[in-house]
Design a protein around this motif. Structure first.
Motif, mmCIF file in Angstrom:
data_model
loop_
_atom_site.group_PDB
_atom_site.id
_atom_site.type_symbol
_atom_site.label_atom_id
_atom_site.label_comp_id
_atom_site.label_asym_id
_atom_site.label_seq_id
_atom_site.Cartn_x
_atom_site.Cartn_y
_atom_site.Cartn_z
ATOM 1 N N GLY A 10 0.977 -1.356 0.094
ATOM 2 C CA GLY A 10 0.026 0.004 0.100
ATOM 3 C C GLY A 10 0.715 1.273 0.082
ATOM 4 O O GLY A 10 1.934 1.245 -0.154
ATOM 5 N N LEU A 11 0.298 2.336 0.076
ATOM 6 C CA LEU A 11 0.812 3.780 0.209
ATOM 7 C C LEU A 11 1.117 3.908 1.715
ATOM 8 O O LEU A 11 0.198 4.072 2.617
ATOM 9 N N VAL A 12 2.198 4.381 2.129
ATOM 10 C CA VAL A 12 2.740 4.730 3.575
ATOM 11 C C VAL A 12 3.745 5.858 3.541
ATOM 12 O O VAL A 12 4.302 6.169 2.562
ATOM 13 N N GLN A 13 3.500 6.712 4.357
ATOM 14 C CA GLN A 13 4.435 7.816 4.575
ATOM 15 C C GLN A 13 5.844 7.438 5.044
ATOM 16 O O GLN A 13 5.795 6.465 5.720
ATOM 17 N N PRO A 14 6.902 8.348 4.767
ATOM 18 C CA PRO A 14 8.164 7.984 5.365
ATOM 19 C C PRO A 14 8.246 7.903 6.734
ATOM 20 O O PRO A 14 7.345 8.453 7.589
ATOM 21 N N GLY A 15 8.880 6.856 7.163
ATOM 22 C CA GLY A 15 8.675 6.492 8.773
ATOM 23 C C GLY A 15 7.615 5.648 9.287
ATOM 24 O O GLY A 15 7.896 5.173 10.182
ATOM 25 N N GLY A 16 6.774 5.334 8.257
ATOM 26 C CA GLY A 16 5.741 4.437 8.597
ATOM 27 C C GLY A 16 6.115 2.997 8.251
ATOM 28 O O GLY A 16 7.234 2.632 8.086
ATOM 29 N N SER A 53 13.297 -22.921 6.323
ATOM 30 C CA SER A 53 12.095 -23.665 6.370
ATOM 31 C C SER A 53 11.709 -23.585 8.000
ATOM 32 O O SER A 53 10.472 -23.596 8.165
ATOM 33 N N SER A 54 12.688 -23.795 8.918
ATOM 34 C CA SER A 54 12.287 -23.801 10.344
ATOM 35 C C SER A 54 12.141 -22.415 10.833
ATOM 36 O O SER A 54 11.631 -22.355 12.148
ATOM 37 N N GLY A 55 12.629 -21.510 10.212
ATOM 38 C CA GLY A 55 12.697 -20.315 10.964
ATOM 39 C C GLY A 55 13.838 -19.968 11.653
ATOM 40 O O GLY A 55 13.857 -18.715 12.090
ATOM 41 N N ALA A 56 14.707 -20.888 11.643
ATOM 42 C CA ALA A 56 15.818 -20.890 12.734
ATOM 43 C C ALA A 56 16.936 -19.708 11.913
ATOM 44 O O ALA A 56 17.755 -19.067 12.731
ATOM 45 N N SER A 57 16.848 -19.671 10.620
ATOM 46 C CA SER A 57 17.957 -18.880 9.965
ATOM 47 C C SER A 57 17.393 -17.847 9.040
ATOM 48 O O SER A 57 16.250 -18.182 8.404
ATOM 49 N N THR A 58 17.651 -16.460 9.237
ATOM 50 C CA THR A 58 17.312 -15.448 8.302
ATOM 51 C C THR A 58 18.375 -14.493 7.839
ATOM 52 O O THR A 58 19.513 -14.693 8.328
ATOM 53 N N ASN A 59 18.350 -14.129 6.750
ATOM 54 C CA ASN A 59 19.096 -13.138 6.360
ATOM 55 C C ASN A 59 18.731 -11.967 5.757
ATOM 56 O O ASN A 59 17.305 -11.898 5.542
ATOM 57 N N TYR A 60 19.301 -10.732 5.542
ATOM 58 C CA TYR A 60 18.553 -9.468 5.208
ATOM 59 C C TYR A 60 19.624 -8.582 4.233
ATOM 60 O O TYR A 60 20.892 -8.949 4.355
ATOM 61 N N ALA A 61 19.170 -7.963 3.367
ATOM 62 C CA ALA A 61 20.233 -7.034 2.524
ATOM 63 C C ALA A 61 20.534 -5.919 3.531
ATOM 64 O O ALA A 61 19.695 -5.770 4.521
ATOM 65 N N ASP A 62 21.718 -5.454 3.157
ATOM 66 C CA ASP A 62 22.156 -4.418 4.091
ATOM 67 C C ASP A 62 21.282 -3.280 4.350
ATOM 68 O O ASP A 62 21.191 -2.625 5.211
ATOM 69 N N SER A 63 20.523 -2.977 3.016
ATOM 70 C CA SER A 63 19.834 -1.655 2.868
ATOM 71 C C SER A 63 18.274 -1.882 3.903
ATOM 72 O O SER A 63 18.161 -0.784 4.057
ATOM 73 N N VAL A 64 18.186 -2.922 4.445
ATOM 74 C CA VAL A 64 16.855 -2.993 5.317
ATOM 75 C C VAL A 64 17.243 -3.725 6.561
ATOM 76 O O VAL A 64 16.247 -3.624 7.445
ATOM 77 N N LYS A 65 18.412 -3.975 6.928
ATOM 78 C CA LYS A 65 18.907 -4.524 8.150
ATOM 79 C C LYS A 65 18.461 -3.621 9.141
ATOM 80 O O LYS A 65 18.678 -2.283 9.315
ATOM 81 N N GLY A 66 17.776 -4.003 10.505
ATOM 82 C CA GLY A 66 17.554 -3.170 11.604
ATOM 83 C C GLY A 66 15.869 -2.504 11.280
ATOM 84 O O GLY A 66 15.510 -2.100 12.307
ATOM 85 N N ARG A 67 15.455 -2.684 10.077
ATOM 86 C CA ARG A 67 14.123 -1.942 10.002
ATOM 87 C C ARG A 67 13.235 -3.112 9.451
ATOM 88 O O ARG A 67 12.096 -2.977 9.897
ATOM 89 N N PHE A 68 13.531 -4.088 8.658
ATOM 90 C CA PHE A 68 12.707 -5.313 8.231
ATOM 91 C C PHE A 68 12.914 -6.388 9.198
ATOM 92 O O PHE A 68 14.044 -7.085 9.465
ATOM 93 N N THR A 69 11.868 -7.314 9.512
ATOM 94 C CA THR A 69 11.927 -8.565 10.020
ATOM 95 C C THR A 69 11.219 -9.535 9.432
ATOM 96 O O THR A 69 9.909 -9.203 8.827
ATOM 97 N N ILE A 70 11.868 -10.686 8.996
ATOM 98 C CA ILE A 70 11.056 -11.778 8.281
ATOM 99 C C ILE A 70 10.651 -12.851 9.331
ATOM 100 O O ILE A 70 11.504 -13.121 10.354
ATOM 101 N N ASN A 84 9.376 -1.713 9.045
ATOM 102 C CA ASN A 84 9.176 -0.569 9.767
ATOM 103 C C ASN A 84 10.323 0.713 9.353
ATOM 104 O O ASN A 84 11.348 0.197 8.490
ATOM 105 N N SER A 85 9.911 1.975 9.680
ATOM 106 C CA SER A 85 10.890 3.153 9.388
ATOM 107 C C SER A 85 11.121 3.088 7.684
ATOM 108 O O SER A 85 12.185 3.059 7.292
#
Length: 126
Positions: A10-16, A53-70, A84-85
Motif C-alpha cells: 500500500g501507500l505509507v508515509q516515510p517512517g511508517g 524452512s524452520s525459521g531458525a535462520s534469516t538473512n537481510y539485505a544491508d539496506s533493510v537490516k534493522g528495519r525489516f523482520t522476516i 518499519n521505518s
C-alpha cells in the motif's frame, strides 16, 4: 499446484510501517526456505530477506537490516515481512518466492527460486 500470493502492500508515509504476507497454497511450507524480493521501476529485482524452512535462520539485505523482520507460521502456510521505518527508496513491487522442494536453507542466488508470487506494490511517499 504451488501458488504464492502476496498481500499487505500500500501507500505509507516515510517512517511508517507495513506488514507483507506471503500465503502458500497447494503445498506445505515446511520443506521450503522462502525469500522476499523487490523490484523498483527501471531497476533489477533484488533480494530483501530470506528465512529457512524452520525459521531458525534469516538473512537481510544491508539496506533493510534493522528495519525489516522476516518471520513465518508454517501452520498457517504464511511468511511475513514486517517493514518499519520505511523510506522512499523502499518503494517497489515486493515478491515472495520459493525454491524447489526440500531446499530448507536460504538459496544463495535468485535463479535458485522456482516459484514466484504476483507481487504487491509498496509506495513510500509523503
Amino acid at each position: 499446484q504451488l501458488q504464492l500470493v502476496e498481500s499487505g502492500g500500500g501507500l505509507v508515509q516515510p517512517g511508517g510501517s507495513l506488514r507483507l504476507s506471503c500465503a502458500a497454497s497447494g503445498f506445505t511450507l515446511d520443506y521450503y526456505a522462502i525469500g522476499w524480493f523487490r523490484q523498483a521501476p527501471g531497476k533489477e529485482r533484488e533480494g530483501v530477506s530470506c528465512i529457512s524452512s524452520s525459521g531458525a535462520s534469516t538473512n537481510y539485505a544491508d539496506s533493510v537490516k534493522g528495519r525489516f523482520t522476516i518471520s513465518r507460521d508454517n501452520a498457517k502456510r504464511t511468511v511475513y515481512l514486517q517493514m518499519n521505518s520505511l523510506k522512499p527508496e523502499d518503494t517497489a513491487v515486493y515478491y515472495c518466492a520459493a525454491p524447489i522442494f526440500g531446499t530448507m536453507s536460504c538459496p544463495s542466488a535468485r535463479d535458485e527460486y522456482d516459484y514466484w508470487g504476483q507481487g504487491t506494490q509498496v509506495t513510500v511517499s509523503s
